[in-house]
Design a protein around this motif. Structure first.
Motif, mmCIF file in Angstrom:
data_model
loop_
_atom_site.group_PDB
_atom_site.id
_atom_site.type_symbol
_atom_site.label_atom_id
_atom_site.label_comp_id
_atom_site.label_asym_id
_atom_site.label_seq_id
_atom_site.Cartn_x
_atom_site.Cartn_y
_atom_site.Cartn_z
ATOM 1 N N VAL A 128 0.808 -1.213 0.000
ATOM 2 C CA VAL A 128 0.000 0.000 0.000
ATOM 3 C C VAL A 128 0.843 1.264 0.000
ATOM 4 C CG1 VAL A 128 -1.760 1.239 1.327
ATOM 5 C CG2 VAL A 128 -1.901 -1.222 1.069
ATOM 6 N N SER A 129 2.100 1.182 0.409
ATOM 7 C CA SER A 129 2.918 2.394 0.403
ATOM 8 C C SER A 129 3.104 2.919 -1.014
ATOM 9 C CB SER A 129 4.282 2.141 1.052
ATOM 10 O OG SER A 129 5.029 1.210 0.309
ATOM 11 N N VAL A 151 -2.019 -5.247 -2.284
ATOM 12 C CA VAL A 151 -1.776 -6.275 -1.265
ATOM 13 C C VAL A 151 -1.800 -5.615 0.122
ATOM 14 C CG1 VAL A 151 -0.178 -8.055 -0.459
ATOM 15 C CG2 VAL A 151 -0.235 -7.433 -2.887
ATOM 16 N N PRO A 152 -2.438 -6.259 1.100
ATOM 17 C CA PRO A 152 -2.455 -5.678 2.439
ATOM 18 C C PRO A 152 -1.114 -5.805 3.153
ATOM 19 C CG PRO A 152 -3.655 -7.755 2.423
ATOM 20 C CD PRO A 152 -3.272 -7.465 1.000
ATOM 21 N N MET A 153 -0.127 -5.104 2.620
ATOM 22 C CA MET A 153 1.186 -5.039 3.267
ATOM 23 C C MET A 153 1.728 -3.641 3.007
ATOM 24 S SD MET A 153 3.577 -7.346 0.743
ATOM 25 C CE MET A 153 3.766 -6.973 -1.017
ATOM 26 N N ILE A 154 2.780 -3.264 3.697
ATOM 27 C CA ILE A 154 3.292 -1.903 3.577
ATOM 28 C C ILE A 154 4.158 -1.753 2.341
ATOM 29 C CG2 ILE A 154 4.675 -0.119 4.688
ATOM 30 C CD1 ILE A 154 3.832 -1.300 7.392
ATOM 31 N N ARG A 155 5.223 -2.542 2.281
ATOM 32 C CA ARG A 155 6.200 -2.433 1.199
ATOM 33 C C ARG A 155 6.229 -3.698 0.366
ATOM 34 N NH1 ARG A 155 11.443 0.495 2.508
ATOM 35 N NH2 ARG A 155 10.839 2.072 4.006
#
Lengths: 344, 344, 344, 344
Positions: free
Chosen positions: D180-181, D235-239
């Motif tokens: 998501v970043s 994707v439900p992640m940061i990086r």
């Protein structure tokens, strides 16, 4: 450069030690042992290390640990105590990241860890590796018991008010929250993503191994017995510890808590006291050896609220171990552990 | 069947009200208003409702809310107080899920919510909608102030010991943790996944709007002024509140806390007291109107630890609102809100 | 009401079956077996069910499964095939949520599942339980092989274009993504939150058990051998499958794909074709038996892109099993499985 | 040491540039501008940088950017093109992390980015900063267009097979997934944790800005027009970015894809080709400038599957920008960007 060995390099503290030590200018990693992965390339197990390390896991039995200047134990509890004496006799210094040498009261240790201690006589001489309290002793230590992750965040948070004797140390409360990596790289149902994600829970409220460790540490600081209520929680995140600490002020006169905290940690490279009114976030220490602390006194009541965050795998484990190593070997204390936290 | 309107149906409490009310056998939803999405199909905004609802958002101005038997306000604070009087005059009952009618002390309300109250005279007659405390009053109420999410979990957790007068109510501590949906469906930086995920932080330690609401509620229960330290935290999960509550016992004699909790809630359909020694997890109430509570007394000290979990959008908002509706209209209290929690 | 037994009730499909069947108006759950948890209250293992179920896990050996009208196998692969014959002989119908009866080609099955099949003769008579394709056969079946989670999302997505014969079925591509609950409630390192969270990876690219199942299903639909490239991925979320499907159009003439999809599924209660241009999200089916599908033809090229989402534990497992049960016993097909998805 | 300025330092690429440049031995950061946060300490906005930087955000208007040797634009699209000419005239080199100079076809750029280009004449002279393709040109460039995050992972993945001309370049497929970043540090509803967590979706299937950028890059490599289907997912992640790439082999003869990939990237410090049969995980590049690639040919069919992962904020943005800086200024290419990925 010193020769360093790691016993038990397949867990999270193991890989974190590797990440730090590989780039440490005064360290040469000569041996990493693993009973189960013996013979496997380290970089095969941890693909993040590809291109950075060219070692294989070796079997503990045949390993040349006694040729090292320093051995880190990144093992489960109960391993280091089996091997410490022989290594110390061979002139090897030891930093144990597990709990074998943390608790001075052997009976208490045996109760919490469920086994007989293999070398109680070494426990007395082991130094508890919290540099912000024990720096001088660590400098000359041969055997360092690296603190647990919760105890680091809790003790650093309580340190100034307990040292100054301005709070009721019979009723401290530590409401602590940990990311899941604190449970280690072990196959267990309750830490599966499908169980622990989108969820929050307390655990171990009736009793937790880190409770006596914290009590022992704060008792020494206070100079008298300390009692605390300790409630750990599991947070659906990978890294990070957040301790929310409550203490009742015993002095009614005006106290500048912000100044007390800033002064106490003014010369500490790894403790950052936030400006008044701020709240630390665990991500602001992700991947770094920093402990960030804020102190509050809501509604000017007599209850102090201290917020203390660390990365459980760095300041709560591998980073603090390297900080201890730096002190023991006379390197600059921040050498190799001043990585900037990874945000976002 | 009763005719129900929803004002402000585009937020998380709005969509949760819809999920519940669509399947409620005694409810016909006749109107959903939204200033911004007027004219849009509700199921276009919330694809989860496709096939279950055939309404469009209507503009608040032209809507037929006064034809309803009951109107829910799922709006930001400060909206319900503008429209309540006219609706009540038209014989429409109101449940406000926002904060407009929660705090009896108007000056206190205005301080925390930063606006002038539009109808202070209605506040006195509004009933605080926590059925486990106020069931009788709710039954005959025309205007119900639905409790906040934190206050529900905290008050239910403290209720038995405060009612019985066995703890020091001058020094209660509520260390509470909330999923991010508690912040609403608003575009803000600090609740972005890239900010809030893999992170944990406290916020609002110097002061939080739910603090006076909890104090007011517990003061009424205790029959004397109650003071508490209230520290909210943000958990990287969607739904769920976990309150960890600390209170000091004032009576030294033996007290069976487990029995006290089980008895107090024995007839409550939506409060589940766990067996002794257990820890509730927020996911065990996900999507349900249940509050699960465990009570502990670690090391048999005088500090009681109570763990209380709810789904902030159900028992902490929409579900409790429907529970209040059921009571107000004489339906069985559990009608339409006995969904089984979604695990994993 | 029918009497229903569940074999292997301690996994995720087990608890999901329970959540659905407990509230199904035509079902009485009489037996739940578990080898390991025999004697334990079901609601002790799954606290989410507290107050909703009053059964204990019973040992498979002594259980009264043959008194049931229907038995669900929510077991690992290889269990149902051991017990199916005896139950069928006793007049009990069976729905197997594992893979024992999915693949008609016994040799192929044995290759992928690494064991010898215990009752190959039953495989031929088993009906593949994908109602949108096999409804008529399911109605009269005694033994239903409930489809895998990936195969459900992929087959439903490809169904219209493969049925119509308008795409190159020698080169289908299924790029599929699954939440972690698809791996089951098993203690494994790679699905720990600390491993799988904040991470994304493909797995099983050289080969995956669901590949032959999909090929078999689509081959039957196409009336000729179908070849596909199948790449599964692990998503850091609990529930949900997202299939991104690619197929090359073989007809150059103008084709209204949106109309084809809408028509094909017009009478299907559990397949929702989104309006043109939309993208389905897995959360819009969370906890529900819906499959949502969107069809795209980017840049008007000859490559069709189909997006198909399901909840792997509902339409991909327990919900579809109950849908099959409803068909087999003549209940309305949607009975007990029309829960509204949980958002947020 | 060179003097470096950053325009727009308040986003994720900004803070990532700071994390890297602060520790770069040849860089002195002299200026960071921000229209909105002008006057604020950088370390107040990004607490992760406390103790590591002592600069304030300055207003773009009054800033001394023309005194720098190099200016990074970490701004939204459309800013760099306004200021580039003046800076270049002042002898300042520029690396634009936004899209202003990426697309050579001005009309195409204006279509996708929805604005008129301010300096089309500079676009021709700008060098596309993908070192693994354009190293020689970058060395002498004054204006570098840093590639987008998706284009980096996709082009590096396709590079060997497209260069060799062994796949059908009229029908490439890139199924890409991003943390998501990638959406930046902007307040938006769809990237809130409560919306994007525990969820997976495709977006932009009808068209995405990175599509023409990839087509342009691969067309240049192929020496003929390339067509691809490009489907991005959240994707439900940061990086992290994971590209799953599909291409049809045009040569029937035996091809050793593994060898082709290993040879092509043998001398590239930041591209790591995994051993045959492996699957890269995004977390193995978290916080690092590495792109890890695996190449598969499932079932020996004619469809090649390439898996390519990067950290979208490092190799997909800030890290690659510093790699370009190193090349432009004659520093060792890996200087300051060889951080080891953070696992877990």
């Amino acid at each position: 450069m010193i020769k360093v060995g790691i016993v038990g390099g397949t867990g999270y503290t193991g890989v974190e030690l590797l990440r730090i030590l590989i780039q440490h200018p005064e360290v040469k990693i000569t041996t990493i042992t693993s009973r189960n992965e013996s013979g496997m390339d380290v970089a095969e197990l941890f693909a993040s290390l590809r291109g950075h390390i060219d070692l294989k896991f070796s079997d503990p039995s045949g390993s040349a640990l006694d040729q090292c200047d320093l051995v880190f134990f990144a093992t489960p509890n109960g391993i280091a105590m089996q091997q410490a004496e022989a290594l110390l006799d061979a002139g090897v210094k030891i930093i144990d990241l597990a709990a074998d040498f943390r608790i001075k009261d052997i009976a208490e240790w045996e109760k919490w860890y469920g086994m007989q201690h293999a070398c109680p006589e070494l426990v007395a001489s082991a130094v508890y590796g919290l540099p912000e309290i024990n720096r001088a002793e660590i400098k000359s230590a041969c055997l360092v018991a690296n603190p647990g992750c919760y105890p680091t965040a809790v003790q650093l948070g309580f340190l100034p008010v307990v040292e100054m004797g301005i709070v009721d140390t019979n009723h401290l409360i530590a409401d602590v929250k940990s990311g899941v990596s604190g449970a280690g790289r072990k196959a267990e149902v309750h830490t599966l993503l499908a169980e622990a994600s989108d969820n929050f829970k307390a655990y171990g409220v009736p009793g937790h191994r880190h409770h006596p460790e914290i009590r022992q540490g704060l008792t020494r600081v206070a100079g008298k017995p300390v009692e605390l209520t300790f409630v750990p929680h599991l947070v659906p995140m990978i890294r990070g510890i957040h301790a929310t600490l409550y203490a009742r002020l015993t002095k009614k006169r005006k106290i500048d808590l912000q100044a007390i905290y800033e002064e106490r940690f003014a010369t500490e490279a790894f403790v950052d006291v936030l400006p008044a009114g701020k709240h630390p976030e665990t991500r602001t220490v992700r991947g770094s050896n920093i402990c960030r602390i804020a102190v509050h006194r809501p509604q000017n009541s007599d209850t102090v609220v201290i917020l203390s965050v660390t990365d459980n795998l760095v300041k709560g484990a591998a980073g603090q171990a390297v900080q201890n190593m730096n002190i023991m070997f006379g390197f600059p204390e921040t050498l190799g552990i001043s990585q900037i936290p990874l945000i976002p």
